[in-house]
Design an enzyme around this catalytic site. Structure first.
Site, PDB file in Angstrom:
ATOM      1  CG  HIS A   1      -0.889  10.027   0.753  1.00 55.97           C
ATOM      2  ND1 HIS A   1      -1.186  10.104   2.089  1.00 55.97           N
ATOM      3  CD2 HIS A   1      -1.917   9.317   0.199  1.00 55.97           C
ATOM      4  CE1 HIS A   1      -2.315   9.487   2.335  1.00 55.97           C
ATOM      5  NE2 HIS A   1      -2.774   9.011   1.198  1.00 55.97           N
TER       6      HIS A   1
ATOM      7  CG  ASP B   1      -1.478   6.978  -4.405  1.00 56.73           C
ATOM      8  OD1 ASP B   1      -1.886   5.908  -4.882  1.00 56.73           O
ATOM      9  OD2 ASP B   1      -1.630   7.295  -3.212  1.00 56.73           O
TER      10      ASP B   1
ATOM     11  CG  HIS C   1      -1.709   1.243   1.416  1.00 60.85           C
ATOM     12  ND1 HIS C   1      -2.689   1.616   0.532  1.00 60.85           N
ATOM     13  CD2 HIS C   1      -1.695   2.204   2.375  1.00 60.85           C
ATOM     14  CE1 HIS C   1      -3.262   2.736   0.941  1.00 60.85           C
ATOM     15  NE2 HIS C   1      -2.668   3.127   2.051  1.00 60.85           N
ATOM     16  CG  ASN C   2      -0.386   5.024   0.150  1.00 57.06           C
ATOM     17  OD1 ASN C   2      -1.079   4.851  -0.863  1.00 57.06           O
ATOM     18  ND2 ASN C   2      -0.796   5.765   1.157  1.00 57.06           N
TER      19      ASN C   2
ATOM     20  CD  GLU D   1      -5.404   6.428  -4.732  1.00 62.19           C
ATOM     21  OE1 GLU D   1      -5.491   7.545  -4.185  1.00 62.19           O
ATOM     22  OE2 GLU D   1      -5.262   5.362  -4.099  1.00 62.19           O
TER      23      GLU D   1
ATOM     24  CD  GLU E   1      -2.071   2.601  -3.405  1.00 63.64           C
ATOM     25  OE1 GLU E   1      -3.189   3.084  -3.609  1.00 63.64           O
ATOM     26  OE2 GLU E   1      -1.657   2.281  -2.270  1.00 63.64           O
TER      27      GLU E   1
END
Length: 476
Positions: free
Chosen positions: A153, A140, A108-109, A187, A138
């Site tokens: 983020h 973003d 995640h992230n 994302e 991931e």
């Protein structure tokens, strides 16, 4: 012959050595073979195997191919005697099942090295995750200056890195430790113009490693298997999405009637937790057909993690964790994914894939014959000292992590003021209904008060990867 001098360390191993040396100074190949049969439960071992161990671990010249205590100690402290079954350090599972049949190591992230508010974004975080066998990363993506998409983020003070540098890093390190597919969870918050730039970078940088068309022979009616091998699969940018198009989860019945096999759902931990408690068997059935990704709640600003086991217990394949945050959840993740050669794909057990009977991990009534784990925690050696420099008061906690009715923990007694060679000699037994869903965690802790203790070290592995032996054996 003269008896060997008492050892300066590992007296418990020296005692074992003396039992099989039977008063002689060295251990013969035949005596070592007896040890392999009786203690290590290597019933197929022959004298040739014993002689090969002597050749590998004995550095002194000995008569008639025998082993000194020093050679025996080297052998006992080697991977040959690790509690983890060394056959599982290579890929040994069926890798031709649909992707839905596997737990997949998921980050995640991935770009963050710290917290979710002011933490640093780094290319090294991608390298680290990939070297741990992570297969779902991931990214973003946001609009950046000069038509260069950036990764960070969003709407926080976390630092920014260039999307093209992330893709270059992934391309360089994707297959260092695993030859199996990497899934990029994009994302996407970019404008159409910068999305086009992203697509160009994916194609130009990853080249033939990027999956841009369906495979010739996918599994009939299902997602393909991991044996596409060295490919990268994008999970956003509609023109590049082949097998992992993300859709909103509405309900299990809606997914059953409307979701395509190449579509996956992504949900926050709290929503997923409510679903598994309300309808665990429906969640298991859903995950037999579709990929589901679970991710930490946005309230985890410090990049803490949830316990992943309850989501593995319903068959969720992509259970995403903050890889930069050490602790119990990542210990469990590392423990599960060291199995199957550390390739990042672990085949789900049959109980999660059976269409003949419904399975609910929340139920306490599983019609299964119990498995008994009998083990003995014997001793430790050279435990790390705390910053104070004071010797530890160590004890060992053995934890079982699985379905709720199997999960438990037991402690040894505390050994006072001994970091060098604490000895517990504590027998433990556990009754387990679903061992195929269990992880075993050995945790050394320092007793700092009547009700308080501090973490010293740990080792976690799947129950099915435990190497049988005496006294650490798993009864059926």
């Amino acid at each position: 012959m003269k008896k060997s001098k008492p050892p300066s360390r590992r007296a418990e191993i020296h005692q074992l050595y003396q039992v099989y040396a039977a008063g002689l100074e060295t251990l013969s190949a035949r005596a070592l073979l007896t040890f392999l049969h009786k203690e290590q439960k290597e019933l197929t071992a022959n004298e040739e195997k014993a002689e090969s161990l002597i050749d590998r671990f004995e550095i002194n010249e000995t008569e008639n191919s025998s082993m000194t205590f020093e050679g025996f100690l080297r052998y006992m402290e080697s991977k040959e005697c690790c509690v983890f079954n060394q056959a599982h350090t290579s890929v040994y599972q069926d890798m031709d099942q649909p992707l839905t049949s596997y737990f997949i190591s998921t980050s995640h992230n991935t770009y963050l090295t710290g917290d979710q508010l002011v933490g640093q974004s780094s290319l090294d975080a991608y390298v680290s995750a990939l070297r741990k066998g992570c297969r779902c990363l991931e990214i973003d993506c946001w609009d950046g200056p000069d038509t260069e998409p950036v990764v960070y983020h969003g709407h926080t003070l976390t630092s920014k890195i260039l999307f093209k540098d992330v893709i270059t890093t992934v391309g360089q390190h994707a297959f260092e430790v695993s030859a199996y597919p990497v899934i990029l969870s994009l994302e996407n918050h970019c404008s159409r113009e910068q999305q086009e730039v992203m697509a160009e970078y994916l194609i130009s940088i990853l080249g033939e490693n990027l999956l841009i068309a369906p495979l010739d022979r996918p599994t009939a009616g299902d997602l393909p298997s991991p044996n596409k091998k060295k490919v990268v699969v994008a999970e956003a940018l509609s023109d590049l999405v082949i097998y992992t198009r993300s859709v909103k989860f509405i309900s299990f019945s809606h997914s059953r009637d409307n979701q395509n096999c190449y579509e996956n759902t992504s949900m926050e931990e709290k929503k997923a937790c409510k679903l598994l408690k309300a309808s665990g068997s429906d969640f298991v059935e859903h995950n037999q057909k579709f990929l589901s990704r679970i991710y930490p709640t946005g309230l985890r600003m410090s990049s803490s993690n949830y316990k992943p086991v309850e989501f593995w217990n319903v068959g969720s394949q992509l259970v995403a964790l903050n890889f930069q945050s050490p602790g119990l959840p990542m210990d469990l993740n590392d423990g599960l994914f060291q199995d199957n050669g550390g390739c990042g794909y672990v085949l789900k057990p049959a109980v999660l894939m059976s269409t003949q009977m419904r399975f609910d991990p929340n139920s306490s009534h599983h019609k299964r014959k119990s498995t008994y784990l009998l083990l003995k925690v014997i001793s430790g050696s050279n435990l790390p000292l705390p910053r104070s420099g004071k010797a530890l008061d160590p004890f060992v906690r053995v934890e079982i992590h699985g379905i709720a009715s199997d999960s438990c923990r037991k402690n040894t007694h505390t050994v006072k003021n001994n970091s060098l060679s604490p000895r517990w000699d504590t027998d433990m037994s556990f009754t387990i209904r679903l061992p195929e869903l269990c992880l075993v965690r050995f945790c050394v802790r320092d007793q700092t008060g009547i009700l308080s203790s501090e973490f010293v070290g740990q080792y976690t592995l799947p129950f099915k990867s435990l190497k049988k032996g005496e006294p650490a054996s798993a009864g059926r």
